[in-house]
Design an enzyme around this catalytic site. Sequence first.
Site, PDB file in Angstrom:
ATOM      1  N   ARG A 212       0.873  -1.172   0.000  1.00 20.36           N
ATOM      2  CA  ARG A 212       0.000   0.000   0.000  1.00 20.36           C
ATOM      3  C   ARG A 212       0.906   1.217   0.000  1.00 20.36           C
ATOM      4  O   ARG A 212       1.986   1.201   0.618  1.00 20.36           O
ATOM      5  CB  ARG A 212      -0.867   0.036   1.265  1.00 20.36           C
TER       6      ARG A 212
ATOM      7  N   GLU B 242      -3.511   7.721  -4.271  1.00 21.27           N
ATOM      8  CA  GLU B 242      -3.961   7.206  -5.571  1.00 21.27           C
ATOM      9  C   GLU B 242      -5.280   7.841  -5.980  1.00 21.27           C
ATOM     10  O   GLU B 242      -6.135   8.073  -5.120  1.00 21.27           O
ATOM     11  CB  GLU B 242      -4.107   5.676  -5.477  1.00 21.27           C
TER      12      GLU B 242
ATOM     13  N   HIS C 106      -1.314   0.709  -9.893  1.00 21.10           N
ATOM     14  CA  HIS C 106      -1.909  -0.269  -8.963  1.00 21.10           C
ATOM     15  C   HIS C 106      -2.561  -1.423  -9.732  1.00 21.10           C
ATOM     16  O   HIS C 106      -3.778  -1.629  -9.666  1.00 21.10           O
ATOM     17  CB  HIS C 106      -2.920   0.406  -8.028  1.00 21.10           C
TER      18      HIS C 106
HETATM   19  O1  A2R Z   1       2.083 -10.441  11.678  1.00 22.27           O
HETATM   20  P1  A2R Z   1       3.237 -11.160  11.061  1.00 22.27           P
HETATM   21  O2  A2R Z   1       4.461 -11.291  11.890  1.00 22.27           O
HETATM   22  O3  A2R Z   1       2.815 -12.471  10.432  1.00 22.27           O
HETATM   23  O4  A2R Z   1       3.702 -10.266   9.824  1.00 22.27           O
HETATM   24  C1  A2R Z   1       2.830  -9.835   8.787  1.00 22.27           C
HETATM   25  C2  A2R Z   1       3.469  -8.634   8.138  1.00 22.27           C
HETATM   26  N1  A2R Z   1       3.242  -7.416   8.928  1.00 22.27           N
HETATM   27  C3  A2R Z   1       4.234  -6.669   9.420  1.00 22.27           C
HETATM   28  N2  A2R Z   1       5.563  -6.778   9.304  1.00 22.27           N
HETATM   29  C4  A2R Z   1       6.318  -5.849   9.940  1.00 22.27           C
HETATM   30  N3  A2R Z   1       5.815  -4.817  10.640  1.00 22.27           N
HETATM   31  C5  A2R Z   1       4.478  -4.649  10.775  1.00 22.27           C
HETATM   32  N4  A2R Z   1       3.982  -3.628  11.449  1.00 22.27           N
HETATM   33  C6  A2R Z   1       3.621  -5.610  10.129  1.00 22.27           C
HETATM   34  N5  A2R Z   1       2.289  -5.782  10.061  1.00 22.27           N
HETATM   35  C7  A2R Z   1       2.071  -6.888   9.325  1.00 22.27           C
HETATM   36  O5  A2R Z   1       2.818  -8.561   6.849  1.00 22.27           O
HETATM   37  C8  A2R Z   1       2.752 -10.801   7.612  1.00 22.27           C
HETATM   38  O6  A2R Z   1       3.967 -11.449   7.423  1.00 22.27           O
HETATM   39  C9  A2R Z   1       2.506  -9.879   6.421  1.00 22.27           C
HETATM   40  C10 A2R Z   1       1.073  -9.872   5.902  1.00 22.27           C
HETATM   41  O7  A2R Z   1       0.749 -11.139   5.439  1.00 22.27           O
HETATM   42  P2  A2R Z   1      -0.751 -11.603   5.180  1.00 22.27           P
HETATM   43  O8  A2R Z   1      -1.624 -11.196   6.287  1.00 22.27           O
HETATM   44  O9  A2R Z   1      -0.710 -13.061   4.804  1.00 22.27           O
HETATM   45  O10 A2R Z   1      -1.237 -10.734   3.947  1.00 22.27           O
HETATM   46  P3  A2R Z   1      -1.107 -11.024   2.375  1.00 22.27           P
HETATM   47  O11 A2R Z   1      -2.228 -11.862   1.895  1.00 22.27           O
HETATM   48  O12 A2R Z   1       0.273 -11.475   2.062  1.00 22.27           O
HETATM   49  O13 A2R Z   1      -1.347  -9.563   1.801  1.00 22.27           O
HETATM   50  C11 A2R Z   1      -0.533  -8.459   2.215  1.00 22.27           C
HETATM   51  C12 A2R Z   1      -1.016  -7.139   1.637  1.00 22.27           C
HETATM   52  C13 A2R Z   1      -2.518  -6.869   1.682  1.00 22.27           C
HETATM   53  O14 A2R Z   1      -2.977  -6.507   2.959  1.00 22.27           O
HETATM   54  C14 A2R Z   1      -2.674  -5.735   0.700  1.00 22.27           C
HETATM   55  O15 A2R Z   1      -2.428  -4.502   1.318  1.00 22.27           O
HETATM   56  C15 A2R Z   1      -1.548  -6.009  -0.302  1.00 22.27           C
HETATM   57  O16 A2R Z   1      -0.733  -7.060   0.282  1.00 22.27           O
HETATM   58  O17 A2R Z   1      -2.117  -6.480  -1.506  1.00 22.27           O
END
Ligand code: A2R
Length: 316
Positions: free
Chosen positions: A230, A259, A277
Site C-alpha cells: 500500500r 492514488e 496499482h
Molecule cells: O504479523 P506477522 O508477523 O505475520 O507479519 C505480517 C506482516 N506485517 C508486518 N511486518 C512488519 N511490521 C508490521 N507492522 C507488520 N504488520 C504486518 O505482513 C505478515 O507477514 C505480512 C502480511 O501477510 P498476510 O496477512 O498473509 O497478507 P497477504 O495476503 O500477504 O497480503 C498483504 C497485503 C494486503 O494486505 C494488501 O495490502 C496487499 O498485500 O495487496
Amino acid sequence: MPRLVQIGEITSKMRAQLSDDFEITVLAEQADPAAWLAAHGASVGYVLTNGHDGVKPEIMRALPALKAISCYGVGYDNIDADDARARGVVVTHTPDVLNAEVAITALMLTMACYRNFLTVEAHARSGDWERLGSAPLSRSLDGQHVGILGLGRIGQTIADRFAPFTDKISYHSRTPKTTSLKYFDTLIEMATQVDVLICITPGGAATRHLVDTAVLEALGPNGTLINVARGSVVDEAALVTALQNGTLGWAGLDVFEHEPRIPDALKAMENVVLLPHVGSATVETRDAMGGLAVNNLIQHLKDGTTLSPVPECLNM
Ligand code: A2R
C-alpha cells in the site's frame, strides 16, 4: 430480495452472479448518495466494496441492519473491521487467489529496474539504436540479496518466485516464520544488508511509513525499493527526496500514498518504474477474486457463514 449496496467498480460477471440473489444499488450512481442512504440505509443488509474505497464511517453509521461487508481484494485497510465486528457485521476479503499475480508484479518491477527496461525500450522505439548505437548496459538481478518486508501469503510467494534468481532472500515481519529464509528482527538492519527491499505488508495505521528516510538511506545508493503493498507503507515525500539526492538508487512502485495521484517528481525520474496499482489486475486473477467476493455474500445469505472472513471477524 435482500438489498446490497455496491461501492466502487465490479465486473459485469460479478454483477450477473449477484443479481439473482440481491437487489443491487450502486451508490455512486445515486444523484445524492447521502440522501439515498438516509432514505434506504435501514433496509441494506449487505455491502460489496474494494480495498481502495472501503466503507467510510458515515456509510457504516447509515446502515444499521448491515450483516456483511465483502471486500473485493485482500487489503481491507479502509474498512474498520474491529468496529464492524463489534456491531456484529462480518467482513470478508479475497486472500490467496491473488498471491501469484502480485508476486509476478513484484518480480517484473524489480527486473524492470535492474535491466533498465523502460530506458532500453525507449532506445529501441525512438530509433536511437540506429542513430546512436547500442543501448547502455544494465544490471543483473542474479545473486542479488532480496529482503521481503512482510512474509505472509504474498510475501512467501514472492520469495518462491525470486528463488530461481538468487539464493539470498531474507525477510522481516513482526514474528519469525517457519522457513529457511533469514529473519531480521528489525527492518533497518535488513535494509542495510539487502540490495532490493520489497514491501508486502497490509496498509493502515500500524504500517504507516514503516519505510522512512532512515530505511531508505540504509538501503542506499545501490539499493532498489519495490512497493506492491500500500502507498501508506512508504513515506512518499522521503522517497522522492532519497531518489533525488541519490541516497536511494531505484524504485519500482505499483502503489502510491494518494492514488490515483502520482507525484510529478516521480514521473520525471528515469530511475523509477511506475504502475497504476495493477498488482492483481489480470482477467484471470480478478475473476478468481470476484468469484470469492461474490460467493462470500451468497454463502452468508444461505446460512450466515462466510468463506474467507478477515482475521478480526473469525469465529463470528
Ligand atoms: O504479523 P506477522 O508477523 O505475520 O507479519 C505480517 C506482516 N506485517 C508486518 N511486518 C512488519 N511490521 C508490521 N507492522 C507488520 N504488520 C504486518 O505482513 C505478515 O507477514 C505480512 C502480511 O501477510 P498476510 O496477512 O498473509 O497478507 P497477504 O495476503 O500477504 O497480503 C498483504 C497485503 C494486503 O494486505 C494488501 O495490502 C496487499 O498485500 O495487496
